[in-house]
Scaffold this motif. Structure first.
Motif, short mmCIF file in Angstrom:
data_model
loop_
_atom_site.label_atom_id
_atom_site.label_comp_id
_atom_site.label_asym_id
_atom_site.label_seq_id
_atom_site.Cartn_x
_atom_site.Cartn_y
_atom_site.Cartn_z
N TYR B 31 0.83 -1.21 0.00
CA TYR B 31 0.00 0.00 0.00
C TYR B 31 0.86 1.25 0.00
N THR B 32 0.40 2.27 -0.71
CA THR B 32 0.96 3.60 -0.58
C THR B 32 0.20 4.26 0.56
N THR B 33 0.91 4.56 1.67
CA THR B 33 0.21 5.12 2.83
C THR B 33 0.07 6.63 2.66
N VAL B 34 -1.17 7.09 2.70
CA VAL B 34 -1.44 8.52 2.58
C VAL B 34 -2.24 8.97 3.80
N GLY B 35 -1.96 10.20 4.23
CA GLY B 35 -2.63 10.69 5.42
C GLY B 35 -2.32 12.15 5.65
N PRO B 36 -2.79 12.69 6.79
CA PRO B 36 -2.60 14.10 7.07
C PRO B 36 -1.13 14.46 7.31
N THR B 37 -0.72 15.58 6.74
CA THR B 37 0.63 16.06 6.93
C THR B 37 0.62 17.57 6.67
N ILE B 51 4.67 7.64 11.14
CA ILE B 51 3.84 8.52 11.97
C ILE B 51 4.52 9.86 12.23
N GLU B 52 5.83 9.92 12.02
CA GLU B 52 6.55 11.20 12.17
C GLU B 52 6.01 12.26 11.20
N LEU B 54 2.94 12.77 10.48
CA LEU B 54 1.62 13.27 10.88
C LEU B 54 1.78 14.61 11.62
N PRO B 55 0.74 15.43 11.66
CA PRO B 55 0.83 16.74 12.32
C PRO B 55 0.78 16.60 13.85
N ILE B 56 1.84 16.01 14.43
CA ILE B 56 1.85 15.72 15.87
C ILE B 56 1.83 17.01 16.68
N GLY B 57 0.94 17.08 17.66
CA GLY B 57 0.87 18.23 18.55
C GLY B 57 0.33 19.49 17.91
N LEU B 58 -0.35 19.35 16.76
CA LEU B 58 -0.91 20.53 16.10
C LEU B 58 -2.44 20.47 16.10
N ASN B 73 -1.15 21.66 23.51
CA ASN B 73 -0.30 21.47 24.68
C ASN B 73 -0.06 19.98 24.95
N ASP B 74 -0.26 19.16 23.91
CA ASP B 74 0.06 17.73 24.05
C ASP B 74 0.65 17.23 22.73
N HIS B 75 0.85 15.93 22.64
CA HIS B 75 1.44 15.37 21.42
C HIS B 75 0.44 14.52 20.66
N ALA B 76 -0.79 14.94 20.66
CA ALA B 76 -1.83 14.18 19.96
C ALA B 76 -1.50 14.06 18.48
#
Lengths: 278, 389
Positions: B31-37, B51-52, B54-58, B73-76
């Motif tokens: 699979y070509t993995t596509v997602g939010p960035t 997962i790096e 992904l828009p972590i903490g945004l 204020n978290d790393h969601a």
């Protein structure tokens, strides 16, 4: 069906068998499939015709449904694709997708008077209906064709219309918006012929194709005579890119002209005629 | 409980390493993995390696005509809602070559279809978006014709959905019964919960393929407390809906108000820029372009996204049917919320709010319906009074 297995947007290969000039801006083009096979369609349906490298246009089928060996279209050259199409020669290739859309209610008209109302190039998609009615003439009561063009030079299928006029059981009426020298026939718009045409409004099926304004006034005249809305059929036109319900261009209220039309029962779309720019 | 007993009903939990493993496994399976960035200040959908990306903490702040990224204020991993892209860019690309052909004497031949359909794994699809995919399925797959390209792409996808833990300022999926909890259309669905500062994901399989993949990801059964968090997270999102749309009698409201003066009022603000239709996850209109190369020997047919807001869209010989902007806005909203139901059996709106956020002048579909409703009730009360008199 000229529907390719590779997907509904891929045209099938046809070539030109004959191309004939009708008027100064219209021509009739007969096509035959590259590979053996027949092309069956119902009167009122249309095809998407593709000229290699130029583009694709929706064109109604103007030939006889009983002769499936060739497909015939009558085209008005008004744009890039149709202007190139008119220069094609016998043997030149062409792409075809179709047939698409709904048909004229020939079956429903059985036993009734038939009133065919055409304006300009609008006679092209009605000619297959004429052929079907003529092929089984005894099944219908009065049959009338009311045909109007802008000028005498715009009259399509003149030889054929003259032949139809020779039938004692057909009421063929032609009118022009503007007479030119040598014209001694009717002058005036098509709807003005409706009050004078012999038919029984309670036992009539009417079929109309032409410019939207002409459809509007023809419907008014038919209703005035007492023809019910559900016995009036109209062929509508909108911009069309795909003919298979994907492109969204041909929407007319909730209807897609390409698959729900182009032939509609007037009672189903009556309300849309009251909305501007629908 | 051993991993082998994982079934479709069971809720399980994995952490960041489990999620990372899930993405690796999908890639290994082709699979070509596509997602939010993040790209140019917005969260978009694009290819992600890990997962790096992904828009972590945004998070994103959205309002009519306004979109801004902010630090949380978290790393969601999924602490935002939806951006300008939707998954339709992968299933129904903005520009797609339908076929190519070459001249062959006085005719032409269509060349064999080249590449097979791509296989995408959608990471982080939201409930409203799953509903949008189901809506486009009805357009391209369930009618009298099947779009073969869409069908190929569609059957290849693997969907990892995410239940929304918060709603944005322009969200109203709750009104459209399209979220925030994913109900179907996914292979796996995650709910991100926080526990002792760790990112945990409650995971549920929605298909055989999802359950099978989950077997290969280290996970453990969810505790009762964790399961309870899933419904809390979703109800938090419901409570935060920035907008709402009253859908009662919506179809006839629009049909009987085709002549309402409100259309002229909105047309004074509308720029007919087509942004709303481009960001809408269900808008499907397209145009067809036939082209040739300079030699004239090679021709192609392309399908490109189109919009009912352009003048050319309704052009027939002699002029455009919808030449005024009021007619075009009316067409768009009437199609989306009313005639769509006649055509495809459901509304064309999932309440994602994109058309509100990305409208340069902040025209708001929910506000327009409310205004129309008010004008309509005013009109009907006048009619009622006239009847009495």
């Amino acid at each position: 069906m000229a529907q390719s297995m590779a997907g509904p947007m891929v045209p099938a290969h046809y070539h030109v068998k004959k191309i004939k000039k009708e008027t100064f801006d219209t021509f009739t083009i007969d096509l035959v499939p590259e590979t053996r096979g027949e092309f069956t369609f119902a009167a009122g349906q249309f095809n998407m015709l593709y000229v290699f490298g130029i583009g694709e246009v929706p064109i109604s089928i103007s030939g006889d449904p009983a002769l499936p060996a060739t497909i015939t279209h009558t085209v008005r050259s008004v744009g890039t694709v149709t202007n190139v199409m008119r220069t094609l020669k016998r043997g030149d290739g062409l792409g075809v997708r179709g047939p698409f859309g709904s048909a004229w209610p020939i079956q429903e008209a059985t036993g009734n008077d038939v009133v065919i109302v055409a304006g300009g190039i609008g006679l092209a998609p009605l000619r297959p209906a004429m052929y079907e009615v003529l092929a089984q003439r005894q099944k219908f009561s009065n049959v009338a064709l009311l045909y109007g063009t802008r000028s005498p030079a715009d009259i399509l299928f003149e030889d054929e219309i003259k032949k139809w006029r020779g039938h004692f059981d057909l009421d063929i009426n032609i009118t022009v918006d503007r007479a030119t020298g040598g014209w001694y026939g009717n002058v005036g718009v098509v709807p003005t012929m409706i009050p004078k045409t012999p038919f029984d409004p309670a036992q009539t099926v009417a079929m109309i194709c032409g410019p939207e304004i002409m459809i509007r006034f023809s419907v008014m005249a038919l209703r005035e005579r007492g023809v019910p809305d559900n016995k009036i059929f109209v062929s509508m036109e909108r911009n069309m890119k795909c003919a298979v319900g994907f492109c969204g261009h041909c929407q007319f209220g909730p209807h897609f002209i390409c698959k729900d039309g182009p032939v509609f029962r007037y009672s189903d779309i009556r309300h849309l005629f009251d909305i501007r720019e629908v | 409980m051993s991993q082998q007993e994982t079934d479709l009903e069971q809720l399980n939990v994995f952490d960041l390493s489990g999620f990372a493993k899930l993405i690796t496994l999908l890639q290994e399976k082709g699979y070509t993995t596509v997602g939010p960035t993040v790209e140019e200040g917005a969260i978009v959908y694009d290819e992600i390696d890990s997962i790096e990306d992904l828009p972590i903490g945004l998070t994103d702040e959205q309002a009519g005509g306004k979109y801004e990224l902010r630090k949380r204020n978290d790393h969601a991993l999924f602490g935002y809602v939806v951006g300008p892209h939707s998954w339709k860019k992968f299933l129904n690309p903005a520009g797609l070559r339908l076929w190519q052909a070459r001249r062959n004497g006085r005719s032409f031949e269509v060349l064999e279809q080249e590449a097979p359909a791509p296989s995408y794994a959608f990471i982080g699809a939201r409930a409203c978006e799953l509903n949008a995919i189901a809506i486009q399925d009805r357009v391209f797959l369930k009618g009298s014709f099947v779009d073969s390209d869409y069908a190929g792409r569609r059957q290849n996808i693997f969907v990892v959905a995410v239940n929304c833990g918060q709603a944005g300022g322009t969200c109203f999926c709750d009104s459209m019964n399209a979220g925030p909890k994913a109900k179907s259309g996914y292979d796996l669905v995650l709910t991100e919960i926080k526990a002792q500062k760790r990112n945990l994901f409650v995971v549920e399989a929605g298909s055989e393929a999802g359950a099978n993949l989950l077997h290969e990801v280290p996970h453990e059964p969810a505790t009762e407390k964790q399961m309870a968090r899933v419904s809390e997270v979703v109800s938090d999102a419901v409570a935060q809906m920035g907008r709402q749309l009253d859908t009662r009698d919506l179809q006839s409201l629009l049909y009987r108000n085709s002549g309402n003066g409100r259309w002229n009022e909105v047309a004074e603000r509308c720029l007919a820029c087509a942004n709303c239709t481009m960001v809408c996850p269900t808008c499907f209109c397209s145009t067809v372009e036939d082209t040739t190369d300079l030699t004239g020997e090679h021709a192609e047919r392309w399908r490109l996204w189109d919009s009912c807001f352009t003048q050319e869209f309704s052009y027939v010989h002699g002029g455009s049917v919808r030449s005024s902007i009021s007619a075009r806005y009316r067409q768009w909203i009437t199609h989306k919320l009313a005639s769509w139901v006649d055509q495809f059996g459901s509304s064309g709106c999932v309440g994602c709010g994109r058309c509100i956020t990305w409208c340069p002048v902040g025209i708001d579909i929910t506000e327009e319906i409310a205004a129309l409703r008010e004008a309509d009730s005013g009109l009907s009360s006048i009619l009622r009074t006239e009847e009495k008199e």
